[in-house]
Design an enzyme around this catalytic site. Structure first.
Site, PDB file in Angstrom:
ATOM      1  N   ARG A 104       0.886  -1.174   0.000  1.00  0.00           N
ATOM      2  CA  ARG A 104       0.000   0.000   0.000  1.00  0.00           C
ATOM      3  C   ARG A 104       0.919   1.218   0.000  1.00  0.00           C
ATOM      4  O   ARG A 104       1.610   1.488   0.989  1.00  0.00           O
ATOM      5  CB  ARG A 104      -0.903  -0.022   1.237  1.00  0.00           C
ATOM      6  CG  ARG A 104      -1.944   1.090   1.276  1.00  0.00           C
ATOM      7  CD  ARG A 104      -2.822   0.915   2.495  1.00  0.00           C
ATOM      8  NE  ARG A 104      -3.703   2.059   2.705  1.00  0.00           N
ATOM      9  CZ  ARG A 104      -4.958   2.144   2.274  1.00  0.00           C
ATOM     10  NH1 ARG A 104      -5.477   1.137   1.582  1.00  0.00           N
ATOM     11  NH2 ARG A 104      -5.696   3.198   2.528  1.00  0.00           N
ATOM     12  N   HIS A 131      -7.016   1.237  -6.873  1.00  0.00           N
ATOM     13  CA  HIS A 131      -7.338   0.503  -5.645  1.00  0.00           C
ATOM     14  C   HIS A 131      -8.122  -0.756  -6.030  1.00  0.00           C
ATOM     15  O   HIS A 131      -9.304  -0.898  -5.701  1.00  0.00           O
ATOM     16  CB  HIS A 131      -8.161   1.395  -4.714  1.00  0.00           C
ATOM     17  CG  HIS A 131      -8.252   0.905  -3.305  1.00  0.00           C
ATOM     18  ND1 HIS A 131      -7.657  -0.261  -2.870  1.00  0.00           N
ATOM     19  CD2 HIS A 131      -8.890   1.434  -2.216  1.00  0.00           C
ATOM     20  CE1 HIS A 131      -7.905  -0.436  -1.597  1.00  0.00           C
ATOM     21  NE2 HIS A 131      -8.666   0.569  -1.170  1.00  0.00           N
ATOM     22  N   GLN A 134     -10.274  -3.056  -3.470  1.00  0.00           N
ATOM     23  CA  GLN A 134     -11.585  -2.545  -3.081  1.00  0.00           C
ATOM     24  C   GLN A 134     -12.633  -2.858  -4.131  1.00  0.00           C
ATOM     25  O   GLN A 134     -13.788  -3.148  -3.804  1.00  0.00           O
ATOM     26  CB  GLN A 134     -11.518  -1.032  -2.852  1.00  0.00           C
ATOM     27  CG  GLN A 134     -12.831  -0.432  -2.368  1.00  0.00           C
ATOM     28  CD  GLN A 134     -13.236  -0.930  -1.008  1.00  0.00           C
ATOM     29  OE1 GLN A 134     -12.463  -0.839  -0.053  1.00  0.00           O
ATOM     30  NE2 GLN A 134     -14.454  -1.471  -0.883  1.00  0.00           N
ATOM     31  N   ASP A 219     -16.713   8.593  -2.660  1.00  0.00           N
ATOM     32  CA  ASP A 219     -15.520   8.445  -1.832  1.00  0.00           C
ATOM     33  C   ASP A 219     -15.232   9.808  -1.212  1.00  0.00           C
ATOM     34  O   ASP A 219     -15.829  10.828  -1.596  1.00  0.00           O
ATOM     35  CB  ASP A 219     -14.343   7.984  -2.706  1.00  0.00           C
ATOM     36  CG  ASP A 219     -13.133   7.521  -1.897  1.00  0.00           C
ATOM     37  OD1 ASP A 219     -13.239   7.440  -0.652  1.00  0.00           O
ATOM     38  OD2 ASP A 219     -12.085   7.232  -2.503  1.00  0.00           O
ATOM     39  N   CYS A 259     -16.156   3.232   0.036  1.00  0.00           N
ATOM     40  CA  CYS A 259     -15.055   2.358   0.476  1.00  0.00           C
ATOM     41  C   CYS A 259     -14.585   2.667   1.890  1.00  0.00           C
ATOM     42  O   CYS A 259     -13.830   1.869   2.463  1.00  0.00           O
ATOM     43  CB  CYS A 259     -13.895   2.431  -0.507  1.00  0.00           C
ATOM     44  SG  CYS A 259     -13.081   4.036  -0.602  1.00  0.00           S
ATOM     45  N   ARG A 287     -14.033  -7.102   1.813  1.00  0.00           N
ATOM     46  CA  ARG A 287     -12.594  -6.973   1.584  1.00  0.00           C
ATOM     47  C   ARG A 287     -11.887  -8.247   2.036  1.00  0.00           C
ATOM     48  O   ARG A 287     -10.972  -8.749   1.377  1.00  0.00           O
ATOM     49  CB  ARG A 287     -12.032  -5.760   2.333  1.00  0.00           C
ATOM     50  CG  ARG A 287     -12.329  -4.407   1.733  1.00  0.00           C
ATOM     51  CD  ARG A 287     -11.558  -4.160   0.444  1.00  0.00           C
ATOM     52  NE  ARG A 287     -10.114  -4.179   0.642  1.00  0.00           N
ATOM     53  CZ  ARG A 287      -9.380  -3.163   1.076  1.00  0.00           C
ATOM     54  NH1 ARG A 287      -9.956  -2.019   1.386  1.00  0.00           N
ATOM     55  NH2 ARG A 287      -8.075  -3.280   1.190  1.00  0.00           N
TER      56      ARG A 287
END
Length: 307
Positions: A104, A131, A134, A219, A259, A287
């Site tokens: 990450r 991402h 996700q 988001d 998310c 997830r």
């Protein structure tokens, strides 16, 4: 022998992606019934966090444990990466000691370089550009609640960020229409928009995107690393809040996803996460299951190729 990595959704074929989503739900059901097995005893995942996270760490660490393996948490303070060692050198060393690596980080070029020098699979757990993990969870969640997303209309409301760009890849891989509502100057990457122009469009009015949408997604307006832009972004995104009033324009059985972390009163209303449209908590849990299916796929691919 080429190592399979997961840096964007484009690293999976359409059939592979669909199989992973199906497997994720199977693993979820097994976990709920207590019938899950532990196929990766002795396997070790290195988790490299140059950006912090709650859901990413918990889901990968718990997932690896549930699969029978173990996970090592590595922050910049724990590795030579944080002290300036070349990415290439760290990749060569770490990949000789573990079976799979999750990263990450910030720049997407950083994870590409790492993967090019790794002898084990590398998973993108978030970069500034994409991402994809996700999206696995989001697509699994839609599949569980509404079935196939093929042919559906998805509305993205807000910044053209890494999540938005992963939704563009998902639109291609899973055959849905994506309408992005964002202010001028906050569009996703122009090359991505051009490449997938048959599936993706940009509008400036959120109502145009949400009307008739089967899935509505948003988001935070200021992602990690953009804290200094927070106030200017809040001004730019006025009118782009997802709330109960605007969701009335979506399809009758529309779903809402975010998310997380979410900022109530900004990109969403105070009660949107608890609304009748929201499947955010299922999305967050998934997830765990989607990433377990991905880990299984990548480790099995490596094992099969080594035979």
């Amino acid at each position: 022998m080429a190592i399979r990595h997961f840096l964007t959704l484009q690293d999976l074929s359409r059939d592979e992606l669909k199989a992973i989503l199906q497997r994720a739900t199977e693993l979820k059901v097994q976990r709920q019934k207590g019938t899950d097995d532990h196929p990766f005893s002795g396997k070790v995942m290195a988790m490299i966090f140059e950006k912090s996270s709650t859901r990413t760490r918990v889901s990968f660490e718990a997932g690896m444990a549930q699969l029978g393996g173990s996970a090592l948490f590595l922050s910049p303070n724990d590795t030579q990466l944080g002290r300036g060692e070349p990415v290439e050198d760290s990749a060569k060393v770490i990949s000789r000691m573990v079976d799979i690596i999750m990263i990450r980080t910030f720049g997407h070029d950083r994870i590409i370089t790492f993967a090019e020098n790794s002898s084990v699979p590398v998973i993108n757990a978030l970069t500034d550009d994409f991402h994809p993990c996700q999206l696995l969870a989001d697509m699994q969640t839609y599949l569980e609640h509404r079935g196939s997303i093929a042919g559906k209309r998805v509305a993205w409301i807000g910044d053209g960020n890494n999540m938005c760009q992963s939704y563009i890849n998902a639109a291609d891989r899973l055959d849905f229409e994506l309408v992005i509502a964002c202010p001028e100057g906050y569009e996703p990457d122009a090359a991505l928009l051009e490449k997938f122009s048959d599936r993706v469009s940009i509008v400036r009015n959120p109502l145009l995107a949400i009307t008739g949408a089967d899935l509505v997604v948003t988001d935070t307006w200021a992602s990690m690393g953009q804290e200094e832009e927070k106030k200017s972004r809040e001004r730019a995104f006025q009118g782009f809040q997802v709330n109960e009033d605007i969701m009335q324009k979506a399809a009758p059985d529309a779903l809402f996803m975010h998310c997380l972390p979410a900022y109530r009163g900004l990109e969403i209303s105070e009660t949107m996460l608890e609304s009748k449209w929201s499947v955010v908590w299922d999305e967050a849990e998934n997830r765990l299951h989607a990433q377990k299916a991905l880990i299984e796929f990548l480790l099995n691919e490596r094992t099969n190729k080594s035979k």
